[in-house]
Design an enzyme around this catalytic site. Structure first.
Site, PDB file in Angstrom:
ATOM      1  CG  ASP A 159      43.399  36.850  44.884  1.00  0.00           C
ATOM      2  OD1 ASP A 159      42.420  37.064  44.130  1.00  0.00           O
ATOM      3  OD2 ASP A 159      43.244  35.728  45.406  1.00  0.00           O
TER       4      ASP A 159
ATOM      5  CG  ASN B  17      38.701  36.227  35.172  1.00  0.00           C
ATOM      6  OD1 ASN B  17      39.482  36.530  33.859  1.00  0.00           O
ATOM      7  ND2 ASN B  17      39.197  35.985  36.190  1.00  0.00           N
TER       8      ASN B  17
ATOM      9  CD  GLN C 253      32.331  38.211  37.032  1.00  0.00           C
ATOM     10  OE1 GLN C 253      31.792  37.878  36.003  1.00  0.00           O
ATOM     11  NE2 GLN C 253      32.418  39.225  37.784  1.00  0.00           N
TER      12      GLN C 253
ATOM     13  CG  HIS D  41      37.324  41.499  40.687  1.00  0.00           C
ATOM     14  ND1 HIS D  41      35.987  40.641  40.783  1.00  0.00           N
ATOM     15  CD2 HIS D  41      38.127  40.244  40.490  1.00  0.00           C
ATOM     16  CE1 HIS D  41      36.013  39.417  40.548  1.00  0.00           C
ATOM     17  NE2 HIS D  41      37.390  39.022  40.452  1.00  0.00           N
TER      18      HIS D  41
ATOM     19  CG  HIS E 255      42.499  39.179  38.855  1.00  0.00           C
ATOM     20  ND1 HIS E 255      42.467  38.356  39.886  1.00  0.00           N
ATOM     21  CD2 HIS E 255      41.117  39.116  38.286  1.00  0.00           C
ATOM     22  CE1 HIS E 255      41.455  37.696  40.094  1.00  0.00           C
ATOM     23  NE2 HIS E 255      40.668  38.121  39.348  1.00  0.00           N
TER      24      HIS E 255
HETATM   25  P1  5GP Z   1      37.660  35.976  39.410  1.00  0.00           P
HETATM   26  O1  5GP Z   1      37.784  34.525  39.596  1.00  0.00           O
HETATM   27  O2  5GP Z   1      36.356  36.317  40.047  1.00  0.00           O
HETATM   28  O3  5GP Z   1      38.127  36.806  38.563  1.00  0.00           O
HETATM   29  O4  5GP Z   1      38.580  36.365  41.163  1.00  0.00           O
HETATM   30  C1  5GP Z   1      37.989  36.238  42.285  1.00  0.00           C
HETATM   31  C2  5GP Z   1      39.315  36.272  43.346  1.00  0.00           C
HETATM   32  O5  5GP Z   1      39.002  36.763  44.567  1.00  0.00           O
HETATM   33  C3  5GP Z   1      40.065  34.967  43.161  1.00  0.00           C
HETATM   34  O6  5GP Z   1      41.500  35.179  42.699  1.00  0.00           O
HETATM   35  C4  5GP Z   1      40.035  34.635  44.712  1.00  0.00           C
HETATM   36  O7  5GP Z   1      41.319  34.229  45.142  1.00  0.00           O
HETATM   37  C5  5GP Z   1      39.737  35.968  45.045  1.00  0.00           C
HETATM   38  N1  5GP Z   1      38.779  36.076  46.509  1.00  0.00           N
HETATM   39  C6  5GP Z   1      37.731  35.335  46.682  1.00  0.00           C
HETATM   40  N2  5GP Z   1      37.326  35.286  47.767  1.00  0.00           N
HETATM   41  C7  5GP Z   1      38.148  36.464  48.773  1.00  0.00           C
HETATM   42  C8  5GP Z   1      38.228  37.088  49.918  1.00  0.00           C
HETATM   43  O8  5GP Z   1      37.294  36.739  50.706  1.00  0.00           O
HETATM   44  N3  5GP Z   1      39.241  37.769  50.018  1.00  0.00           N
HETATM   45  C9  5GP Z   1      40.258  38.114  49.216  1.00  0.00           C
HETATM   46  N4  5GP Z   1      41.266  38.910  49.484  1.00  0.00           N
HETATM   47  N5  5GP Z   1      40.168  37.382  48.057  1.00  0.00           N
HETATM   48  C10 5GP Z   1      39.383  36.557  47.589  1.00  0.00           C
END
Ligand code: 5GP
Ligand code: ZN
Length: 136
Positions: free
Chosen positions: A32, A88, A95, A101, A103
């Site tokens: 991440d 999420n 999310q 995805h 985590h």
């Molecule tokens: P969500 O909040 O949708 O469950 O998680 C999205 C996650 O993706 C966040 O923890 C954020 O830091 C990560 N993230 C967002 N854009 C990118 C990216 O371009 N590359 C990587 N490796 N992680 C990302």
């Protein structure tokens, strides 16, 4: 959102470089970019689905097997003291990227992260009403 605009589709397909930890035909596993802790990892299916509701059963099963494998690897290599598996669905649930995805968040004693919720105290009747709402 269209698949063509999905950042995780592009990362999963290797069109955007990422810190890849593992890759196979179905998944890419990356670090991440905004890690909660050292080793915060994301499991991305290569096939686009927005969330858990849409995820094919077979992908769901394989994702959980891969989560176990990656959890063991993180424990072995980073010597974390614990690990949260977080997923999420929907903005209200946190999310921010509409591509399913998982985590994996390694936890370390004193890491100061707060991933857990504040418990409420429903009555037995309230819990029973919820059980009925779900099952009837
Ligand atoms: P969500 O909040 O949708 O469950 O998680 C999205 C996650 O993706 C966040 O923890 C954020 O830091 C990560 N993230 C967002 N854009 C990118 C990216 O371009 N590359 C990587 N490796 N992680 C990302
Ligand atoms: Zn996508």
């Amino acid at each position: 959102m269209k698949k063509e605009d999905c950042i995780f589709c592009k990362i999963a397909a290797g069109e955007i470089p990422s810190g890849t930890l593992y890759e196979d035909e179905q998944f890419r596993v990356i670090l991440d970019l905004g890690p909660a802790t050292k080793g915060h990892t994301l499991i991305l299916p290569k096939e686009h689905t927005a969330n858990l509701y849409e995820l094919p059963d077979e992908t769901a099963a394989e994702a959980m097997k891969l989560a176990k494998k990656m959890a063991l690897l993180l424990k072995d290599k980073l010597h974390c003291d614990g690990l949260n598996l977080v997923q999420n669905n929907g903005e209200v649930a946190g999310q921010t990227v509409s591509h399913f995805h998982l985590h994996l968040i390694p936890r370390y004693k004193g890491d100061g992260q707060k991933i857990n919720w504040v418990p409420s105290e429903p009555s037995r009747e309230e819990l029973e009403a919820v059980r009925k709402e779900i099952t009837e």
